[in-house]
Design an enzyme around this catalytic site. Structure first.
Site, PDB file in Angstrom:
ATOM      1  N   LYS A  87       0.785  -1.284   0.000  1.00  0.00           N
ATOM      2  CA  LYS A  87      -0.062  -0.028   0.051  1.00  0.00           C
ATOM      3  C   LYS A  87       0.880   1.318  -0.100  1.00  0.00           C
ATOM      4  O   LYS A  87       0.446   2.264  -0.616  1.00  0.00           O
ATOM      5  CB  LYS A  87      -0.974  -0.050   1.352  1.00  0.00           C
ATOM      6  CG  LYS A  87      -2.035  -1.028   0.985  1.00  0.00           C
ATOM      7  CD  LYS A  87      -3.155  -0.735   1.778  1.00  0.00           C
ATOM      8  CE  LYS A  87      -4.376  -1.381   1.407  1.00  0.00           C
ATOM      9  NZ  LYS A  87      -5.194  -2.084   2.545  1.00  0.00           N
ATOM     10  N   LYS A 131      -4.554 -10.220  -6.936  1.00  0.00           N
ATOM     11  CA  LYS A 131      -5.946 -10.248  -6.184  1.00  0.00           C
ATOM     12  C   LYS A 131      -7.132  -9.385  -6.789  1.00  0.00           C
ATOM     13  O   LYS A 131      -6.596  -8.311  -7.028  1.00  0.00           O
ATOM     14  CB  LYS A 131      -5.452 -10.275  -4.857  1.00  0.00           C
ATOM     15  CG  LYS A 131      -5.947 -10.397  -3.596  1.00  0.00           C
ATOM     16  CD  LYS A 131      -5.791  -9.967  -2.269  1.00  0.00           C
ATOM     17  CE  LYS A 131      -5.918  -8.161  -2.072  1.00  0.00           C
ATOM     18  NZ  LYS A 131      -5.812  -7.731  -0.869  1.00  0.00           N
ATOM     19  N   LYS A 166     -10.251  -3.809  -4.059  1.00  0.00           N
ATOM     20  CA  LYS A 166     -10.933  -2.605  -3.832  1.00  0.00           C
ATOM     21  C   LYS A 166     -10.099  -1.358  -4.957  1.00  0.00           C
ATOM     22  O   LYS A 166     -10.502  -0.654  -5.461  1.00  0.00           O
ATOM     23  CB  LYS A 166     -11.387  -2.039  -2.640  1.00  0.00           C
ATOM     24  CG  LYS A 166     -12.606  -2.826  -2.033  1.00  0.00           C
ATOM     25  CD  LYS A 166     -12.593  -2.394  -0.542  1.00  0.00           C
ATOM     26  CE  LYS A 166     -12.810  -3.709   0.414  1.00  0.00           C
ATOM     27  NZ  LYS A 166     -13.117  -3.409   1.847  1.00  0.00           N
TER      28      LYS A 166
END
Ligand code: TYM
Length: 343
Positions: A115, A198, A201
């Protein structure tokens, strides 16, 4: 007899809730319910604040996740459904656990690296400390089992390790060591555009994921556009190795139809992907339409959803406060005046 004593899990209220969240997490919560003594499902709104894009529309997104929990089959009369920010004990325990968390452990967290990206110096402290707050989310309830997708396994293991060091410090087992429960077949649902990433969102492409609020036409379009290879379906799962997109689509189909990939290989052997895509579209529409309709119905009445969240927070607060008192005591903090009165 219940197999699971106290189950806790949560989802960040960020953007759209998707099929990966459903198959990797909520579907499993519902399946575990009959063997569980107590269940708590949190909407982890304070975690959403760690990433700027996700901190928009927080209250609407929180209600959307609450609606999803209920529409997918979590019964608010049997489980506490609540917002993390309504239970201040999470952040208080989070601080205490910060004081036990070695930086070396946090430096190993792969999700932070993903992230924060290349420029980790610009990442905020909240994002870095996120796994410790997640440990607090779990430990504040003395949860015994934590059903999550594969990507959260490392975080639950950190919660176990932190429980261990805290217990050591206290000289007795304040916290049980929480166990991650990860579904075998749907631990990691992959993007529809890239079988090696993956479903998430944060993927920029909406075509990479199916949202629980997608209508039938959108589902059909996304599956039609889903990436596949040009080979036909093999007769055995072994032959799917090295074919990530094919494995992913068959895996989703298997989970929704409650069949094994072996059975599907036998059924579709030699056929092209267009027949699998048609069957997959049909099962996605029949599985997700009732969920979408129920979510939309619940979302028409936000006051009712808020009532459910406030009731859930009441249950959660009473458990959390009781445990927090024990934690403060184990740390040697001076008892608070309200606690003296209760003694
Ligand atoms: P979050 O919000 O990213 O995801 C919620 C749940 O969905 C699972 N999941 C998936 N499973 C399979 N395939 C996928 N592609 C996929 N994408 C998401 C996640 O594994 C998760 O179970 N840190 C957590 C939220 C959290 C939490 C907690 C969870 C905070 N505190 C305490 C459990 C207990 C997160 O970001 O999940």
């Amino acid at each position: 007899m219940s197999v699971y004593q106290r189950v806790l899990s949560g989802i960040r209220p960020t953007g759209h809730i998707h099929l990966g969240n459903y198959l990797g997490a909520i579907h499993n919560w519902v399946r575990m319910a009959k063997n569980t003594k107590e269940q708590l499902f949190c909407i982890v709104d304070q975690h959403a604040l760690t990433t700027v894009d996700d901190s928009k529309n927080l209250s609407d997104n929180t209600r959307t996740i609450a609606a999803a929990y209920i529409a997918c089959g979590i019964d608010p009369n049997k489980s506490a459904i609540f917002a993390q920010s309504h239970v201040p004990a999470h952040t208080e325990l989070g601080w205490y656990l910060n004081c036990f968390a070695p930086l070396g452990w946090l430096n190993r967290m792969t999700q932070f690296k993903d992230k924060a990206g290349k420029n980790s110096d610009r990442a905020n402290l909240g994002l870095y400390a996120y796994p410790v707050l997640m440990a607090a989310d779990i430990l504040i309830y003395k949860a015994t089992h934590v059903p999550v997708g594969e990507d959260q396994k490392q975080h639950v293991e950190l919660a176990r390790d932190l429980a261990g060091v805290f217990n050591n410090h206290a000289n007795y087992d304040v916290f049980p060591l929480p166990e991650p429960i990860i579904p075998k077949e749907t631990a990691r649902i992959m993007s529809l555009r890239d079988g090696l990433s993956k479903m998430s969102k944060s993927d920029l492409s909406d075509y990479s994921r199916i949202h629980l609020l997608d209508d039938s036409d959108t589902i059909a379009l996304k599956i039609r556009k889903a990436k596949t290879d040009s080979d036909s379906i093999p007769g055995t799962p072994k032959e799917l190795e090295g074919r990530p997109e094919a494995s992913n689509l068959l895996g989703i189909y298997a989970a929704l139809s409650d069949q094994t990939i072996e059975t599907l290989c036998v059924r579709f052997e030699g056929q092209t992907f267009s027949s699998v895509k048609q069957a997959l579209t049909d099962i996605l529409i029949s599985s997700l339409t009732p969920i979408r309709e129920k979510m939309l119905h619940l979302l028409q009445n936000p006051d009712e959803l808020d009532k459910i969240l406030y009731k859930g927070a009441e249950t959660a607060n009473s458990l959390a406060e009781q445990n927090l008192k024990e934690v403060r005591n184990a740390l040697g903090l001076l008892p608070r005046i309200d606690q003296l009165r209760k003694v």
